[in-house]
Design a protein around this motif. Structure first.
Motif, PDB file in Angstrom:
ATOM      1  N   GLU A  24      -2.255  43.634  10.866  1.00 22.76           N
ATOM      2  CA  GLU A  24      -2.441  45.036  10.547  1.00 22.76           C
ATOM      3  C   GLU A  24      -1.389  45.671  11.415  1.00 22.76           C
ATOM      4  O   GLU A  24      -0.905  46.843  10.904  1.00 22.76           O
ATOM      5  CB  GLU A  24      -3.867  45.906  11.064  1.00 22.76           C
ATOM      6  CG  GLU A  24      -4.917  45.194  10.001  1.00 22.76           C
ATOM      7  CD  GLU A  24      -6.279  45.834  10.717  1.00 22.76           C
ATOM      8  OE1 GLU A  24      -6.396  45.960  11.868  1.00 22.76           O
ATOM      9  OE2 GLU A  24      -7.010  46.152   9.799  1.00 22.76           O
ATOM     10  N   ARG A  47      -7.450  56.763   5.397  1.00 19.82           N
ATOM     11  CA  ARG A  47      -8.436  55.827   4.987  1.00 19.82           C
ATOM     12  C   ARG A  47      -8.828  54.871   5.814  1.00 19.82           C
ATOM     13  O   ARG A  47      -9.984  54.546   5.590  1.00 19.82           O
ATOM     14  CB  ARG A  47      -8.099  55.364   3.441  1.00 19.82           C
ATOM     15  CG  ARG A  47      -7.860  56.438   2.409  1.00 19.82           C
ATOM     16  CD  ARG A  47      -7.694  55.472   1.191  1.00 19.82           C
ATOM     17  NE  ARG A  47      -6.427  54.868   1.013  1.00 19.82           N
ATOM     18  CZ  ARG A  47      -5.179  55.235   0.720  1.00 19.82           C
ATOM     19  NH1 ARG A  47      -4.939  56.638   0.507  1.00 19.82           N
ATOM     20  NH2 ARG A  47      -4.243  54.472   0.726  1.00 19.82           N
ATOM     21  N   HIS A  48      -8.125  54.418   6.778  1.00 21.67           N
ATOM     22  CA  HIS A  48      -8.639  53.360   7.625  1.00 21.67           C
ATOM     23  C   HIS A  48      -9.097  53.964   8.901  1.00 21.67           C
ATOM     24  O   HIS A  48      -9.257  53.135  10.242  1.00 21.67           O
ATOM     25  CB  HIS A  48      -7.622  52.158   7.737  1.00 21.67           C
ATOM     26  CG  HIS A  48      -7.330  51.509   6.477  1.00 21.67           C
ATOM     27  ND1 HIS A  48      -6.651  51.915   5.610  1.00 21.67           N
ATOM     28  CD2 HIS A  48      -8.168  50.367   6.122  1.00 21.67           C
ATOM     29  CE1 HIS A  48      -6.794  51.189   4.448  1.00 21.67           C
ATOM     30  NE2 HIS A  48      -7.778  50.002   4.854  1.00 21.67           N
TER      31      HIS A  48
END
Length: 77
Positions: A24, A47-48
């Protein structure tokens, strides 16, 4: 402590960096330092669970350019 990202990233970008790990983190760095549109990156990060503004990303990229080097020259993959 030296920043893990090139230049002088602000506290929001550093907080996102610290919250990520491994792949990530690599993906975030690649998209931040290359040509992914700031708005697209913001959407993905939101979104994360990592709120950041497109202007924060654009300002960081502009400061890197003003230092006289492209992001990839400053921090190769």
């Amino acid at each position: 402590m030296k920043s893990p990202l090139p230049g002088r990233p602000g506290p929001r970008l550093l907080a996102i960096w610290e919250a990520l790990e491994g792949r990530e983190r690599e993906a975030f760095e690649r998209h931040l330092l290359q040509d992914t549109a700031a708005e697209e990156l913001v959407g993905i990060l939101h979104r994360h669970g990592h709120p950041v503004s497109a202007s924060t990303i654009r300002t960081y990229r502009r400061l890197l350019r003003q230092e006289g080097a492209t992001p990839l020259e400053r921090h190769p993959a």
